[in-house]
Design a protein around this motif. Structure first.
Motif, PDB file in Angstrom:
ATOM      1  N   SER A  15       0.823  -1.208   0.000  1.00 42.15           N
ATOM      2  CA  SER A  15       0.000   0.000   0.000  1.00 42.15           C
ATOM      3  C   SER A  15       0.861   1.264   0.000  1.00 42.15           C
ATOM      4  O   SER A  15       0.471   2.273  -0.589  1.00 42.15           O
ATOM      5  CB  SER A  15      -0.977  -0.005   1.165  1.00 42.15           C
ATOM      6  OG  SER A  15      -0.284  -0.060   2.387  1.00 42.15           O
ATOM      7  N   ALA A  16       2.024   1.223   0.618  1.00 41.75           N
ATOM      8  CA  ALA A  16       2.928   2.375   0.565  1.00 41.75           C
ATOM      9  C   ALA A  16       3.478   2.554  -0.845  1.00 41.75           C
ATOM     10  O   ALA A  16       3.674   3.686  -1.303  1.00 41.75           O
ATOM     11  CB  ALA A  16       4.062   2.190   1.558  1.00 41.75           C
ATOM     12  N   PHE A  18       1.914   1.942  -3.604  1.00 42.59           N
ATOM     13  CA  PHE A  18       0.876   2.537  -4.431  1.00 42.59           C
ATOM     14  C   PHE A  18       0.393   3.887  -3.907  1.00 42.59           C
ATOM     15  O   PHE A  18      -0.485   4.502  -4.504  1.00 42.59           O
ATOM     16  CB  PHE A  18      -0.310   1.583  -4.563  1.00 42.59           C
ATOM     17  CG  PHE A  18       0.003   0.382  -5.403  1.00 42.59           C
ATOM     18  CD1 PHE A  18       0.392   0.514  -6.720  1.00 42.59           C
ATOM     19  CD2 PHE A  18      -0.105  -0.888  -4.871  1.00 42.59           C
ATOM     20  CE1 PHE A  18       0.678  -0.593  -7.492  1.00 42.59           C
ATOM     21  CE2 PHE A  18       0.175  -2.000  -5.637  1.00 42.59           C
ATOM     22  CZ  PHE A  18       0.573  -1.847  -6.958  1.00 42.59           C
ATOM     23  N   GLY A  19       0.922   4.362  -2.788  1.00 42.02           N
ATOM     24  CA  GLY A  19       0.614   5.692  -2.296  1.00 42.02           C
ATOM     25  C   GLY A  19      -0.520   5.787  -1.301  1.00 42.02           C
ATOM     26  O   GLY A  19      -0.969   6.878  -0.985  1.00 42.02           O
ATOM     27  N   THR A  21      -1.044   6.009   1.955  1.00 36.47           N
ATOM     28  CA  THR A  21      -0.252   6.169   3.176  1.00 36.47           C
ATOM     29  C   THR A  21      -1.054   5.889   4.443  1.00 36.47           C
ATOM     30  O   THR A  21      -0.496   5.395   5.418  1.00 36.47           O
ATOM     31  CB  THR A  21       0.332   7.594   3.253  1.00 36.47           C
ATOM     32  OG1 THR A  21      -0.738   8.533   3.144  1.00 36.47           O
ATOM     33  CG2 THR A  21       1.320   7.834   2.137  1.00 36.47           C
TER      34      THR A  21
END
Length: 54
Positions: A15-16, A18-19, A21
């Protein structure tokens, strides 16, 4: 339990990447909590095992 900590760590990394946060931060916190719970249970069972041997 260590497996779940690893799963949440992988979710956080993906998930980090792909942004996302907010999701990454939540998954990291869950992974950290599960890891410390696993660590405490491991140390407790190790100490109990040592005591029972005597």
């Amino acid at each position: 339990m260590l497996h779940y900590a690893g799963v949440f760590l992988v979710i956080a990394l993906i998930s980090a990447l792909f942004g996302f946060t907010g999701i990454a931060a939540g998954a990291v916190e869950i992974a950290r909590i599960l890891f410390f719970i696993f660590l405490v249970l491991f140390v407790a069972s190790f100490v109990v095992g040592l005591i029972r041997r005597r």
